[in-house]
Scaffold this motif. Sequence first.
Motif, PDB file in Angstrom:
ATOM      1  N   ASP A  89       0.821  -1.210   0.000  1.00 52.80           N
ATOM      2  CA  ASP A  89       0.000   0.000   0.000  1.00 52.80           C
ATOM      3  C   ASP A  89       0.858   1.265   0.000  1.00 52.80           C
ATOM      4  N   ASP A 148       0.844   4.120  -2.889  1.00 48.87           N
ATOM      5  CA  ASP A 148       0.592   5.534  -2.593  1.00 48.87           C
ATOM      6  C   ASP A 148       1.680   6.428  -3.193  1.00 48.87           C
ATOM      7  N   SER A 200      -5.934   0.877 -11.810  1.00 51.14           N
ATOM      8  CA  SER A 200      -6.738   1.610 -10.835  1.00 51.14           C
ATOM      9  C   SER A 200      -7.644   2.617 -11.551  1.00 51.14           C
ATOM     10  N   LYS A 231       2.896  -8.524   6.816  1.00 52.85           N
ATOM     11  CA  LYS A 231       2.340  -8.520   5.472  1.00 52.85           C
ATOM     12  C   LYS A 231       2.405  -9.910   4.842  1.00 52.85           C
TER      13      LYS A 231
END
Length: 811
Positions: A239, A243, A280, A450
Motif C-alpha cells: 500500500d 501511494d 486503478s 504482510k
Amino acid sequence: MADITRFGSPKSYTPQHLAERILTSRAALEGERKQVTVLFADIKGSMELLADRDAEAAQKLLFDPVLDRMIEAVHRYEGTVHRVMGDGIMALFGAPLALEDHAVRACYAGLRMQETVSRYGNEVQRSHGVQVAIRVGLNSGEIVVRAIGNDLHMDYTVVGQTAHLASRMEQIANPGSVLTTADTVGLAEGYIAVRPLGPVPVKGLADPVQIYEVTGAGTARTRLQAAAGRGLTRFVGRDAQLDQLFRAQQLADHGRGQVVAIVGEAGVGKSRLVHEFLHSQDMADWLILESSSASYDRAAPYLPVIELLRRYFRIVVHDRTHVIREKISNGILTLDPTLQDSLPPLLDLLNALNGGHPFRSLDPILHRQYTYPAVTRLLLRQTSVQPVVAVVEDLHWNDALTLGLLIELVVAAQNSRLFLIVTYRPDYRDEWRDQPNYHQLCLDPLASEKLADLLQALLGSDPGLAALNSFLVERASGNPFFVEEIVRSLVDTGVLQGTRGRYSLAKPFSSVDVPPTVRSVLAARIDALPAAGKRLLEAAAVIGHDVPVTLLQAISGLTEERLRALLDSLLAAEFLYPMQLFPDLQYTFKHSLTQDVTYSGVLHERRRDIHARVVDAIEELYTDRLGEQVERLAHHAMRGEKQEKAVHYLWQAAGKAAARSALSDAWACFEQALSVVTTLPESQSAMEQAFEIRLELRQVLRQLGEGRQMLEQLRQAEAIAEQLKDDRRRGQVCAFMTTVLSGLDELDEAVATGTRALEIAERPGICGFALSPPAVSSSRTTIGVNMSAWSRSPPTISRRCPPTGPTNISA
C-alpha cells in the motif's frame, strides 16, 4: 451449400480436444445456465453465387472453403460450432464450456473469419471473377443447456432475445463487417475497437437497438488482459509503495513530469505493483504505453521504444508496411502537423521507411541525433492532449540506445504530463538518479505481518496449517513469488487440499515435502507434469519468455488439437497464461524464473535441437520480415550450434545496431560472430568472413575511440590476408593500419605499413591503392608522413586502374 457428409453433426467438425472436454464434463454441464455470446455468419448472396454454376463445383470453390474458414476461426478461440446451416454457421462462446471472456473471444473470431475469408475472396475474384464476402452478427446473453448428445448436438433453451438478436445483427450487416449489440460491447470493452452505428429498428422488438461495428482489436489485448488477471493472489503489503506511485502521478498530471524506478529482486512483486497501479480508477483518463525486455533482446536497438510506438500507433503484428506508414502518418497529422519532420525516424524504427530514403544513409551519430528528439517530441506533444504513463520493465536488459533515449526523455519531461515508470533488479544502476523529477521505489521482501496477510489469502485460516505457515515464513524470506510457488507445489503433491484461501492439510506435513530452494520447488512442479506436457513446457522455455503458439506448434510438430489440449493443462497448472489473443494467440510464462528453471532442466542435446528448430521455424514463418527477427535468430542459432547461420545473423545484428549508433551492442555482436567463425571448419570462405567482420568492427571501434582494439583486429586481419595470399586484402589492411598507427603516434610503424601498402599497390594486377593524405613520399632510404595533413582527414591508399579494374577501397 454445405456438404452434409462433412457437417452432418457437431462431432464431425469439432476439434478432438474440445469434444473430449465437452463429453467428459457432460454430466456437470447439462442443466446449467450459461452466459454466452452467440455468433451467426453467412455468405452474402449465396443464391446468386449458385446461379449458372454446377452445384458440386460451387460447393468446392465457394461454400466448403468459406465454411472451413468460419469454423477454424470459431475453434481458434475455443467456441463451439452449434450448427452448420447451408451457407453459414451458428456458434456459441461460453457453452457448453464456460468462458469468462466469451464476448472477447467471439469478437476476435468474427474479425478473424472476416480476415481469412477476405483473403480467399480476393483469390477467387482474381481466378474466377466471383465476389465472395460474409456477414457476421454477435450478441451476448443467457442460455440454459438442457442436454448434450454423444454426437455433441446440444439441446438448449434461449433466455430472452440472445440468439434472435445475433441473427438480426448478421442479417443487417454489410458484407465484410461484424455487427454486435451494446451487451457484447459492454463485456468486451477495451478489448475491441468499435464504431457506433446508432439505434436501429429490429424486427420482432418494439424499441430500436443500439448497434456497433467491430472494427478491430482494442488496446487491452496483451499481457495484462483479462485472462492474465485470473488466478492472481490478493494484492497485499504494498500500500505504501502504491501511494508513492499515486503521488508521483498527481505531480505529473499537474505538468511536473515524473520518473519512478521500481527496484527489487526477481519475484518480489515489481510487475504486480505496476499492474495494480495501471488498473486503478485513477488511471482511466491516462494514455498507457507498456513495453518490456528479454535477455536476448538487449542487442536489439530501441526494442522497448519500438514496442511503445507500436502500442501508440496501434500497429499489430500482421500489419503490412503500407498500413504501418498510414497509421504513423495519420497519427502524426492528427496529433500535430508540425511533427512531420519526425516521420522518417519513426518510420525507420518500425521498419516502414522506404529503402532509398536519405535518412537510412545518415551517419549513425546523426541517425541517433534525429531519432531521440523524434520520439521525445511525439510523447511530449501527446501529453498536451492527454497525460501519458510509459512503462519500461526489466531495464537491466535494455540496449544502450534505449537507455540513452530514456535519459533524454527524463530531462525533457520535467514540465510535461508524462509519467515514466521503469523496473529493474538491484544490480543495475540507472543514469538519471540526479534528476529532480526522479524517485526510486525499492521493493523489499514482505515484512512478517504482510507475509501473514499473503498466507491468509493463499491458505486460509485452518488451525492445522500453523506449522506450515511458520515453515513458509522461514523458507520464503518474504518473497511473494517464492511463497506462491511453494504453496502450489504442496497442492500439486497432494499435501494441501481444497481451494485458494480454504486449504487444509491432506497428509502430515514435513519440511522434506518442500524442496529447499525456489529452483527446487519449480523443478519439482515441472517434473510432476505428464511427459507430454513437460516436453511442451520445455520447448516453450527454449523459445523464450513469450511464446507465440504458431511458433510453438511449428517446432513441436503437434497437431493443433493436441497442442491446445496440452496448453490447457499448462494453463490450469498456472505455468503459462494467455498474453495475447488477437491477432495471434501468444502465451507467456507466469514468471521468468519458471522459464529459467525449465530451460536449465533440458538436456543440452535436446536444447540445441530445439534452438535449431526455432531458427528454421522463424525463417519460414517470418520470411518477409526477417529483418525484425535477426537478434532472436542470432540468439537461437548460437545456442542451436548452427554456426554458419549464427555468424550470418550476428553479423546482420551488428550492422543493424551500428546503423542506429548502438555501438557497444554492435561491438558485442561482432565479437560473438568472430568467436563463432573460429569454430567453423577451416576454409577460404570462413577466413574471408573473419577478415570482413574484423574490417567492419574496425569502424565501430573507431567511433568508440578504441584505437588499440582497432590495431589488434587489423593485425589479426593481416594474418588472415597472409593465409589467403590475397594481396588486395593485404594492401587494404596496411592502409587501415597506417591510419590507426598514426593516430596512436606510432609513426615509425605507420611509415612501415604505408610502405608495404605502396609496394603492394605497385604490383601488377593490384588496383585501388595510393596513400594521401598524409602524403607518403619515398626515396631509397626514407618515407615521410605529413602529420598536419593527417590530422585533417584519414588516409586513403589508391592507385589508378584500368576502367575494368576493382573499385577503390577507402580507409
